[in-house]
Design an enzyme around this catalytic site. Sequence first.
Site, PDB file in Angstrom:
ATOM      1  N   LYS A 115       0.818  -1.217   0.000  1.00 47.24           N
ATOM      2  CA  LYS A 115       0.000   0.000   0.000  1.00 47.24           C
ATOM      3  C   LYS A 115       0.849   1.264   0.000  1.00 47.24           C
ATOM      4  CE  LYS A 115      -4.441  -1.649   1.567  1.00 47.24           C
ATOM      5  NZ  LYS A 115      -5.533  -1.553   2.537  1.00 47.24           N
ATOM      6  N   LYS A 197      -8.145 -12.689  -9.277  1.00 51.39           N
ATOM      7  CA  LYS A 197      -9.430 -12.764  -8.571  1.00 51.39           C
ATOM      8  C   LYS A 197     -10.337 -11.590  -8.907  1.00 51.39           C
ATOM      9  CE  LYS A 197     -10.136 -13.731  -4.069  1.00 51.39           C
ATOM     10  NZ  LYS A 197      -9.807 -13.834  -2.635  1.00 51.39           N
ATOM     11  N   LYS A 200     -13.394  -5.947  -5.969  1.00 52.61           N
ATOM     12  CA  LYS A 200     -14.270  -4.775  -6.021  1.00 52.61           C
ATOM     13  C   LYS A 200     -13.505  -3.502  -6.376  1.00 52.61           C
ATOM     14  CE  LYS A 200     -14.040  -4.429  -1.023  1.00 52.61           C
ATOM     15  NZ  LYS A 200     -14.721  -4.618   0.233  1.00 52.61           N
TER      16      LYS A 200
END
Length: 334
Positions: A115, A197, A200
């Site tokens: 991140k 995968k 979202k």
Amino acid sequence: MPDDKKIIFSGIQPSGFVTLGNYLGALNNWTKLQHQYNCLYCIADLHTITVRQDPEKFRKAERELLMQYIAVGLDPELNIMYYQSHVPQHAELSWVLSCFTYMGELQRMTQFKEKSQKYSDNINSGLFMYPVLMAADILLYQTDLVPVGEDQRQHLELARDLAERFNKIYGDVFKIPEAYIGKVGARVMALQNPSKKMSKSDENRNNTIAIMDPPDVIMSKFKKAVTDSDNEVRYSVEEKPGVSNLLNIYCAVTGYTIEQAEKEFQGKGYGDFKKSVAEAVIANLEPVQKRFAELKNNKDYIESVIKNNTERASKLADRTLSKVYKKVGFMPRV
Ligand code: TRP
């Protein structure tokens, strides 16, 4: 909550919408756990602001996440579903635990490293402390089991280490949580790129199906899904990842086995196949979407769920936090 059942805790970030992958991979299984375990599902909004959010969109995502959970069949009386920011004990325990966490431990976290690269203009200390907050979430409820994906394993490991470290100094305060390895749900891959995968946060909207997508949108996304050029509906993740992903989805929503599905589509082209998959998904989601629409119109009910579940969570959290405060030597409240 009944005392004789084990406690399952999970946190979900309200960033974006619930995907077909979340639904078939996790949520659908969770509805089967609600009688067997005491389950807490925390909408982890404190975690979400480690990345900058648009306040209005964020609030809408939070509101709708709870309603989607109820709509898929998670009963708000059997489970405790609440917003992390409504139960201040999470932040309070997080502070105490941070005083037992070494900088080096947090620097080693792979998610922090990833991140920090992805959001290099905003490497804030919340991002760094994120795993400590997550440990607090879990440990506050004397959790037995945590259903976590691979990406959260390291964080759960830290929660265990912190619990053991604290217990070693102060006696048995925290239960040592374990990963919940349940029946695995379907692993749903991105429709345009079946090697990764369904996520979202994917920028390509054609990769993901939201469980609240209208039927025509679902149909069109499936029609565009990547397959291959030999027009044979056969399961092979290596050779035919796109087709295999669609077969997995089809079987997850219909309950058929892969063999049954292969037979059904024998001799049929990809056009028919994709249409059938889309129709099966649409039919499966129809009652969920209907319940969601009803919940949207029932503000009073949702508010009562929020109020009641926050109280239940807070009461449990208080038990652990009071113990912790006493152990570390804080002055008792008068
Ligand atoms: N960090 C988790 C995620 O992004 C969400 C989360 C917050 C969580 N607190 C938790 C998961 C506690 C399990 C237990 O997926």
